[in-house]
Structure formats: C-alpha cells, structure tokens
Design a protein around this motif. Structure first.
Motif, short mmCIF file in Angstrom:
data_model
loop_
_atom_site.label_atom_id
_atom_site.label_comp_id
_atom_site.label_asym_id
_atom_site.label_seq_id
_atom_site.Cartn_x
_atom_site.Cartn_y
_atom_site.Cartn_z
N MET A 193 0.86 -1.17 0.00
CA MET A 193 0.00 0.00 0.00
C MET A 193 0.90 1.23 0.00
O MET A 193 1.90 1.28 0.69
CB MET A 193 -0.91 -0.02 1.22
N SER A 194 0.52 2.23 -0.74
CA SER A 194 1.34 3.42 -0.90
C SER A 194 1.25 4.33 0.33
O SER A 194 0.25 4.32 1.06
CB SER A 194 0.91 4.18 -2.14
N ALA A 195 2.30 5.12 0.52
CA ALA A 195 2.34 6.05 1.64
C ALA A 195 1.18 7.05 1.59
O ALA A 195 0.57 7.32 2.63
CB ALA A 195 3.69 6.75 1.69
N PRO A 196 0.84 7.59 0.41
CA PRO A 196 -0.31 8.52 0.37
C PRO A 196 -1.62 7.85 0.80
O PRO A 196 -2.45 8.46 1.47
CB PRO A 196 -0.38 8.97 -1.09
N ARG A 197 -1.80 6.60 0.42
CA ARG A 197 -3.02 5.87 0.81
C ARG A 197 -3.05 5.65 2.32
O ARG A 197 -4.10 5.78 2.95
CB ARG A 197 -3.08 4.54 0.06
N ILE A 198 -1.90 5.34 2.91
CA ILE A 198 -1.83 5.15 4.36
C ILE A 198 -2.14 6.46 5.07
O ILE A 198 -2.89 6.48 6.05
CB ILE A 198 -0.46 4.57 4.77
N ARG A 199 -1.61 7.57 4.56
CA ARG A 199 -1.92 8.89 5.16
C ARG A 199 -3.42 9.18 5.06
O ARG A 199 -4.02 9.74 5.98
CB ARG A 199 -1.12 9.99 4.48
N GLU A 200 -4.02 8.78 3.94
CA GLU A 200 -5.46 8.97 3.77
C GLU A 200 -6.23 8.18 4.84
O GLU A 200 -7.19 8.69 5.43
CB GLU A 200 -5.86 8.50 2.37
N LEU A 201 -5.80 6.96 5.11
CA LEU A 201 -6.44 6.15 6.15
C LEU A 201 -6.24 6.77 7.53
O LEU A 201 -7.15 6.77 8.36
CB LEU A 201 -5.88 4.73 6.12
N GLU A 202 -5.03 7.32 7.79
CA GLU A 202 -4.77 7.98 9.07
C GLU A 202 -5.68 9.21 9.24
O GLU A 202 -6.20 9.45 10.34
CB GLU A 202 -3.30 8.39 9.17
N ASN A 203 -5.86 9.96 8.16
CA ASN A 203 -6.76 11.12 8.22
C ASN A 203 -8.20 10.68 8.49
O ASN A 203 -8.93 11.32 9.24
CB ASN A 203 -6.69 11.92 6.92
N MET A 204 -8.58 9.57 7.88
CA MET A 204 -9.91 9.03 8.11
C MET A 204 -10.09 8.64 9.58
O MET A 204 -11.13 8.94 10.18
CB MET A 204 -10.14 7.80 7.20
N ALA A 205 -9.09 8.01 10.15
CA ALA A 205 -9.15 7.62 11.56
C ALA A 205 -9.27 8.85 12.46
O ALA A 205 -10.02 8.85 13.44
CB ALA A 205 -7.92 6.80 11.95
N ALA A 206 -8.55 9.91 12.12
CA ALA A 206 -8.63 11.15 12.89
C ALA A 206 -10.05 11.74 12.82
O ALA A 206 -10.59 12.20 13.84
CB ALA A 206 -7.61 12.16 12.39
N LYS A 207 -10.65 11.72 11.64
CA LYS A 207 -12.01 12.23 11.48
C LYS A 207 -13.01 11.38 12.27
O LYS A 207 -13.95 11.90 12.88
CB LYS A 207 -12.39 12.28 10.01
#
Length: 61
Positions: free
Chosen positions: A1-15
């Motif tokens: 999984m790409s780093a941008p996709r992982i950051r997207e998931l982290e942002n989702m978790a924060a939301k």
C-alpha cells in the motif's frame, strides 16, 4: 500500500475520532473508540508491512 493511501487512512481515523468525541458518554461511544482503535492497529500493521517491503533483502549463508 502506498504512503499517500496510508496517510489517507490515518486522516480518516482522525475524522472518526473527532466524530466519536461528539457522541454522548456511554456504550455507543466506547464501542466507537474500540473500533477506531482496531482500525488504527490495522493502519500500523500496513505501515510495518510497507517498511518491510522496502527493506533490502539479505541472504543468510
């Protein structure tokens, strides 16, 4: 999984966490935080797997 996709998931978790904090105290809120914690654990596992995949392979003789 790409780093941008992982950051997207982290942002989702924060939301999700921000939304869960708006819930009134009680079982539903606790359950939400429990599920978010599991989601964050999976993100961490993905990050570890990504790092492992990027490390050079060494041979043991």
């Amino acid at each position: 999984m790409s780093a941008p996709r992982i950051r997207e998931l982290e942002n989702m978790a924060a939301k999700l966490s921000a939304t869960a904090r708006k819930l009134p105290p009680g079982q539903e809120r606790q359950d939400a935080f429990r599920e978010i914690s599991k989601f964050r654990d999976k993100i961490t596992a993905l990050k570890i797997a990504e790092r492992s995949a990027q490390e050079p392979k060494t041979q043991h003789n």
